[in-house]
Each structure stands twice: as C-alpha cells, then as structure tokens.
Design an enzyme around this catalytic site. Structure first.
Site, PDB file in Angstrom:
ATOM      1  N   ASN A  44       1.851 -20.004  -2.962  1.00  0.00           N
ATOM      2  CA  ASN A  44       2.975 -19.215  -2.444  1.00  0.00           C
ATOM      3  C   ASN A  44       4.297 -19.934  -2.663  1.00  0.00           C
ATOM      4  O   ASN A  44       5.299 -19.332  -3.078  1.00  0.00           O
ATOM      5  CB  ASN A  44       2.796 -18.963  -0.942  1.00  0.00           C
ATOM      6  CG  ASN A  44       1.736 -17.933  -0.627  1.00  0.00           C
ATOM      7  OD1 ASN A  44       1.262 -17.220  -1.507  1.00  0.00           O
ATOM      8  ND2 ASN A  44       1.349 -17.854   0.633  1.00  0.00           N
ATOM      9  N   ARG A 374      -1.266  -3.709 -10.938  1.00  0.00           N
ATOM     10  CA  ARG A 374      -2.011  -4.943 -11.193  1.00  0.00           C
ATOM     11  C   ARG A 374      -3.489  -4.581 -11.231  1.00  0.00           C
ATOM     12  O   ARG A 374      -3.957  -3.770 -10.442  1.00  0.00           O
ATOM     13  CB  ARG A 374      -1.805  -5.983 -10.091  1.00  0.00           C
ATOM     14  CG  ARG A 374      -0.369  -6.415  -9.852  1.00  0.00           C
ATOM     15  CD  ARG A 374      -0.326  -7.556  -8.832  1.00  0.00           C
ATOM     16  NE  ARG A 374       0.999  -7.732  -8.266  1.00  0.00           N
ATOM     17  CZ  ARG A 374       1.986  -8.426  -8.830  1.00  0.00           C
ATOM     18  NH1 ARG A 374       1.788  -8.985 -10.005  1.00  0.00           N
ATOM     19  NH2 ARG A 374       3.157  -8.561  -8.235  1.00  0.00           N
ATOM     20  N   HIS A 434       5.268   1.527  -8.645  1.00  0.00           N
ATOM     21  CA  HIS A 434       4.447   0.766  -7.713  1.00  0.00           C
ATOM     22  C   HIS A 434       3.478   1.664  -6.963  1.00  0.00           C
ATOM     23  O   HIS A 434       2.572   1.173  -6.278  1.00  0.00           O
ATOM     24  CB  HIS A 434       5.370   0.028  -6.718  1.00  0.00           C
ATOM     25  CG  HIS A 434       4.696  -0.995  -5.887  1.00  0.00           C
ATOM     26  ND1 HIS A 434       4.555  -0.882  -4.513  1.00  0.00           N
ATOM     27  CD2 HIS A 434       4.102  -2.172  -6.213  1.00  0.00           C
ATOM     28  CE1 HIS A 434       3.922  -1.942  -4.042  1.00  0.00           C
ATOM     29  NE2 HIS A 434       3.632  -2.742  -5.037  1.00  0.00           N
ATOM     30  N   ARG A 563       3.175  -8.491   8.057  1.00  0.00           N
ATOM     31  CA  ARG A 563       2.503  -9.685   7.542  1.00  0.00           C
ATOM     32  C   ARG A 563       3.488 -10.736   7.064  1.00  0.00           C
ATOM     33  O   ARG A 563       3.332 -11.914   7.330  1.00  0.00           O
ATOM     34  CB  ARG A 563       1.573  -9.319   6.369  1.00  0.00           C
ATOM     35  CG  ARG A 563       1.002 -10.555   5.664  1.00  0.00           C
ATOM     36  CD  ARG A 563      -0.040 -10.189   4.630  1.00  0.00           C
ATOM     37  NE  ARG A 563       0.473  -9.311   3.613  1.00  0.00           N
ATOM     38  CZ  ARG A 563       1.050  -9.725   2.479  1.00  0.00           C
ATOM     39  NH1 ARG A 563       1.229 -11.006   2.258  1.00  0.00           N
ATOM     40  NH2 ARG A 563       1.463  -8.855   1.574  1.00  0.00           N
TER      41      ARG A 563
END
Length: 685
Positions: A44, A374, A434, A563
């Site tokens: 990350n 993806r 997206h 999140r």
C-alpha cells in the site's frame, strides 16, 4: 475555498494504512496473517508514494502554493506526509524485528544470515548462487567513464564501495538484486523453513563480482518512482498505442522515495540522494531487510495453525440446486427471480464465471456485452468471451486500459480479444469505465430475452476470494433495458439516455444521491422517518461532505461504514453531531458499496461501483442499481447492521482520530464481522 472540518485525502489514506498496520501489530491475529498484513502495508505504501506523493512533488516542482480544501499548501502537506510515513515505517520495522521475527522463530520459521548457516546450507545456497544468480548479476561501476546507472523503481539494490589496492582510490558500484528468485530463499531444496535474504547471499560473494578490488562496504537501498500516468486523450489518435507508449515512459518516472539501510555512512547517503535528486525528507532509513512486500511468500507457507481457519465459499442458494453447466437450467434459475450475490461468502466462480461460460457455450446466446476493469492473469471470463466470439456470437468488450497498475495486462487482453474477433472499445473520451456490467442476449421460444450481472467488484476470480463484494444476476426487463442503453452509450453515441433502475455517473449519479439526501432532510423536518446509511471504500468529495454536514445539522441520523479514505469529521458540535463513522478491516477486503435511504419508511437500497469521490462522480462511468426485492433489501440491511453494530470489532472515527474498538467494557473480544458472515453463510439461509 477551504471547507471547514474536512480531512485531507493523503492524511486520511495514511490513517487507513495505519489501521492495516495495527492488524499486523495485533497479538490476537494468527501469526502468518500478521505477516501478510505487514506485506499489505508495505505494498500500500509503495503505491501511495508512486501516485499520491508523486503528484504532490509535481505540484511543488511546478510552484503551486495554493492551499487545498483541507487547508494544506503542498509544502505543508509534504512535511506532514513525510513525518507520518517515517513514523509508520518505523512502527512496521519495530513490529517485524521485535515481535514477528521472534514469534516465527518459535514456530520454526527463521530468518538467518550467512554466519548462522551450517555447512550443508552454505553448500546449497552457494551452488544456487553459482547456477542461478551469479550469471545474471551486472555490477555497474560509477567513475568518469561509467555514469550513474538507471535504477528501476521498487528494485532492491546493493550499493558497494570498492577500493583499488594499487591507487587506493575508492569507487561506488551498484548491483541489482535479481527478481528470478524470491527475496527470502530457503536454505535447502525442500522442507526448509530457514530463510536467507537474497541480498545477503549476493553480499557474501561480492568479491567474485569485483576481483582484484577491496570491498570496503556495502548496504541495501530501494527507490520508488513516479508511476502516475499523464495521458492526453484528446491528442491521441489511437488510445491503445498511446497507453503502450506511456507505459514505456513511466518506467523512467522521477524518483520520489529512497529507502536505505540504517546506520549507513551519511556521506554515502548524501551522494546517493544527490545522484537520484531525492530531497532529504524523502530519504527513509530503516533496518534491513528492505521491501517487506516479499513477506507474502512467508505468509503462504503451509502452517494451517498459524492462519485463519480454512474457508470455502458456498454456491448461492438459488443456483445450488441446478445443473451449473446446463445453460437452459442456469438461465431458468435467473428467470425465477433476481439473485443477490455476496462474495466471497457465496462463490464467484459458480455464479458470475458460470453465467458467462454458459452464455459462451449456449447455442441460444446471440450476443454478450461486458465491461472489464481489472481481471486475473488467466481469466476464465476473457476466455469465455473469446470462446463466444469464435463460436460466431457477437461479443462486445469495454476494456478500461487505464486501470492503474493493470494497464499492461489490459493492453494484452485487448490485443488478444481483438485477435479473436471480439469488438473491443475503450469507453468514453476522458472517462474511465469503472462500472461492473455484463449483458447476455438469448433467442428463446418466446422471443429475445436479456440477462445481466451487475456488481460492486471487478471481474477477477482471484480477488473475488478475498474481496467482499455484492452483485445481482437478473432477467428483469426494466434493468436489462437500462443496461442495453448504457452499453450503447459506451460503444456508440447515446448521451441522452435515461434510466429506470440505474444511477449513472457522470450524468445522474451525483444529482441522484444529492436529491435523496435532500429528501431525508425534508422528511426529518416534516417529522417523517429519516436516516442515511452508506457503506463505501472512500468518501472524499467536498460537495458530499458539505451535504452530509447539512443533513446532520438538520438532525438526520447518518451512519457511515468506510474502509479507506474518509474526509468527513463526525461528532463535531453544531456541524456533524448526528454522524458516526466506522471502519472494518480484517480477513477480507471490504469492497462493496451500499446506499440506504430511510425515505419515510419506504426504504431505498442501491449497490454499485461508485464511491463518493470526485473521480467516481465526474470522471468515470459508474453505476448504481436499485435493489427492490424485500428479501434482498433485508440482506443488505444485515450487512450494514453488523458492520455498524456496537458489538462488532471496528475502528471508530472521532474528529480526525481513528480508535480501534475490539473489546467490550468487560474486556471481552467483540464480534469479528467476517467470521460472523462465514458462520451465517455456512448455515442454510
């Protein structure tokens, strides 16, 4: 204009990664899972520097001095980011060396150095070095005839100081640690759980790379480069070719971070940072080993007692009783009624993948339309699209080749799909696609019928095992008509489309959510039932932060389950007193988005691909679908209730500070959300 009480994006993201680090620090977490969270934290942080810090540095280089919406100038923000990242990396190093390493050693998993190896181990790794490593090593000297070498981003390197025994002159050389072997190499061919860092093995053999020279010193370092893309689509005649060219250029992005082994001579650090043009605040000293992303290999070791209990997803109840590979029966099950899917608790393979594989093999299927943002390297979904095209079906694939860090893979998929006869398009100019959409058109006895899948997550069977996501399989004519319009907009020209069950960015999503928040404000003022519950990955858009503050000041109860990034500051008197914010992190990555509006008792629920961020609302094609079936609404409410419950382990946001709440007032562990859902779905619903 500065919006009062809004948290800066970068600082909020660092708070998110701190929460990941806190999982690695948690002694109640299984040991190898703690190891994996250390690797996730490192990965990350790499991406944060490659994109976010790189963007910040570009602003500094371009002389930007204006404050952002949170009140930080680029210079002020860079200082705060540097302080915070340094502190976090020091915490990571401490937990690795002082807790994780000793605990692993007790379990027989040991990181060793050369002088700790026995003769058999030395013989094995030396042969490995001679056979697999030495032939690919390239020592690069720096002197008047050898310029400072190019150093690729995220590569691990040895800086070597050598001395000519005749002239006594010192030289600097660089040796790249090759990626042909894991960073931590087992000290025996099979069965060993003792691991030697690859750079240590190279270091002990440096004399072989510099025969006749004296090895004065060596140390490891690693740089991170700007990996953000700068693509002008309006100037591009062929976006696929332009992406390929930009990917090649991106390899040479300027350095944005230098990680270097602790206790290195400061003169050497200065020389290296000067050569790389790295500012002192972006030089980070940490104890070896560098690059803890490679700990994933250790976390994969076969020690079941040191991991979460094994878990297998179940097939969604509506599909469990049908022959999965019979297209007629599979599609008939969808016609029986819309199917809500909750991954990874319910299998992605036996639902979404099977949906597309059946469509590809079904002689009654005429066409398939699919978005891909993806996907996995061996994607069965891509293979299904190819199979369908080769069978003569009309197949449209809307591929987002600008999906960050998946650009190269998506370019390859685009080329492969085009070669198979799939109609490949890249969405709308200036907008990333997206939305997660799939549409199948079948020729049935009663005429053409359309089936669809809509989800909150990517069409990636591998990440679907660890990402918490939602989706629906549907034959609803109203919804499939909506998707037909949306695909027509993506592949052709249909800018004025209107939708029944969808909110679509950038046309109707922002206004649609705003209208619903305004409706809750109006209902509350009228004494009707009101309330807002949102489950998101991120909320950053200042317009929506202001709108939620407005709703709070009107008295509307607002519960947020976020999140990652959260710009909202809850619980501030007179501003956000009725807002609460919680975050759930753990075994699975919370990825689904749910929007719930009380609506005077006529509850509205939406799921989809969009977060409340400017990029999702204004610069992407996103979609939310309204969930109408009462049974499905109840399941969505279960998800919200469990995450927001005071009885569930979570992090609670107070102002700008996240506090972990994992025990009750009696010191007893609170309920783990993911374990609770595993238990729920293991029973027949």
């Amino acid at each position: 204009m500065k919006l009062q009480n809004i948290t800066d994006r970068e600082m909020s993201w660092l708070s998110f990664n701190q929460r990941v680090l806190e999982l690695a620090e948690d002694p109640t977490m299984p040991l190898l899972e703690r190891v994996r969270f250390l690797a996730i934290f490192s990965s990350n942080l790499d991406e944060f520097f490659m994109v976010r810090v790189a963007t910040l540095m570009s602003k500094l280089e371009n002389g930007v001095t204006a404050a952002n919406v949170a009140g930080f100038t680029p210079m002020e923000l860079m200082k705060q980011v540097s302080l915070r990242t340094n502190a976090l990396m020091e915490r990571q190093s401490n937990v690795y060396h002082k807790e994780i390493e000793p605990l692993l050693k007790k379990q027989g998993i040991e990181f060793v150095h050369w002088d700790q190896l026995n003769d058999t181990e030395r013989g094995y790794v030396t042969k490995l070095f001679q056979d697999r490593i030495f032939p690919v090593l390239t020592p690069l000297a720096v002197d008047p005839s050898h310029p400072f070498p190019y150093i690729s981003g995220l590569s691990l390197n040895l800086a070597v100081i050598v001395k000519n025994p005749t002239s006594h002159e010192e030289f600097f050389a660089r040796v790249k640690v090759p990626e042909i072997l894991p960073h931590f190499i087992a000290t025996a061919k099979t069965g060993s759980t003792r691991f030697l860092p690859l750079e240590d093995l190279i270091a002990i053999h440096l004399q072989e790379l510099f025969p006749g020279m004296i090895i004065q010193d060596h140390y490891t370092f690693r740089i991170t480069r700007n990996q953000d893309m700068d693509l002008d689509e309006e100037e591009s005649e062929d976006i696929l070719t332009s992406i390929e060219q930009e990917l090649a250029r991106r390899r040479f992005g300027p350095p944005v971070r230098l990680e270097i082994e602790s206790e290195v001579d400061e003169k050497l650090v200065t020389r290296l940072s000067n050569e790389l043009k790295i500012n002192p605040e972006n030089v980070i000293h940490i104890s070896a080993p560098l690059d803890l992303t490679s700990l994933n290999k250790i976390a994969d070791l076969d020690f079941p007692d040191l991991k979460f209990d094994r878990f297998r997803s179940r097939t969604a109840k509506a599909l469990a009783e049908v022959d999965q590979e019979d297209p007629d029966l599979f599609f008939a099950a969808i016609r029986q009624g819309e199917i809500l899917l909750h991954h990874p608790y319910e299998s992605f393979t036996s639902s979404v993948v099977q949906f597309l594989q059946n469509a590809a093999q079904d002689p009654q299927t005429l066409a398939i339309k699919q978005t891909l943002y993806r996907t996995s390297g061996d994607s069965p979904i891509v293979e299904a699209l190819i199979e369908a095209a080769e069978a003569g079906k009309q197949v449209l694939a809307v591929i987002e080749i600008r999906a960050r860090f998946d650009e190269q893979a998506n370019v390859r998929w685009a080329r492969k799909l085009e070669a198979a006869g799939v109609h490949v398009v890249y969405g709308l100019m200036g907008l990333k696609t997206h939305a997660k959409l799939s549409l199948v058109i079948r020729d049935e006895p009663n005429g053409l019928r359309r089936y669809c899948h809509m989800g909150t997550g990517n069409y990636n069977p591998k990440t679907a095992r660890i990402y918490e996501d939602l989706g629906i399989l549907s034959a609803d004519p109203e919804l499939t008509e909506d998707l037909t319009k949306l695909f027509n907009q993506l592949s052709g020209f249909a800018p004025q489309s209107t939708y029944s069950r969808l909110l679509v960015a950038p046309s109707t999503l922002r206004s649609g959510i705003t209208e619903r928040i305004d409706r809750e404000i109006k209902n509350h003022k009228a004494g009707k039932a009101s309330g807002i519950q949102l489950k998101l990955n991120s909320i950053l858009d200042e317009g929506f932060v202001a709108k939620l503050y407005e709703a709070s000041q009107a008295g509307v109860k607002i519960e947020l389950l976020v999140r990652g990034i959260c710009a909202v500051q809850p619980g501030i008197k007179g501003i956000s007193e009725t807002i609460t914010v919680k975050s759930v992190l753990g075994r699975f990555l919370e990825h689904s988005r749910i929007f719930h509006f009380t609506n005077a008792g006529d509850h509205e629920y939406w799921i989809g691909s969009a977060d409340l961020m400017g990029r999702n609302l204004d610069r992407r094609v996103e979609s939310l679908v309204r969930i109408d079936k009462k049974e499905h609404q109840n399941r969505l409410q279960e998800i919200l209730d469990l995450g927001l419950s005071a009885d569930s382990s979570s992090w609670k946001l107070s102002g700008i500070d996240w506090v972990r709440v994992s025990k009750n007032s009696k010191g007893q562990a609170l309920l783990d959300v993911h374990s609770a859902f595993i238990h729920t779905y293991s029973r027949e619903r």
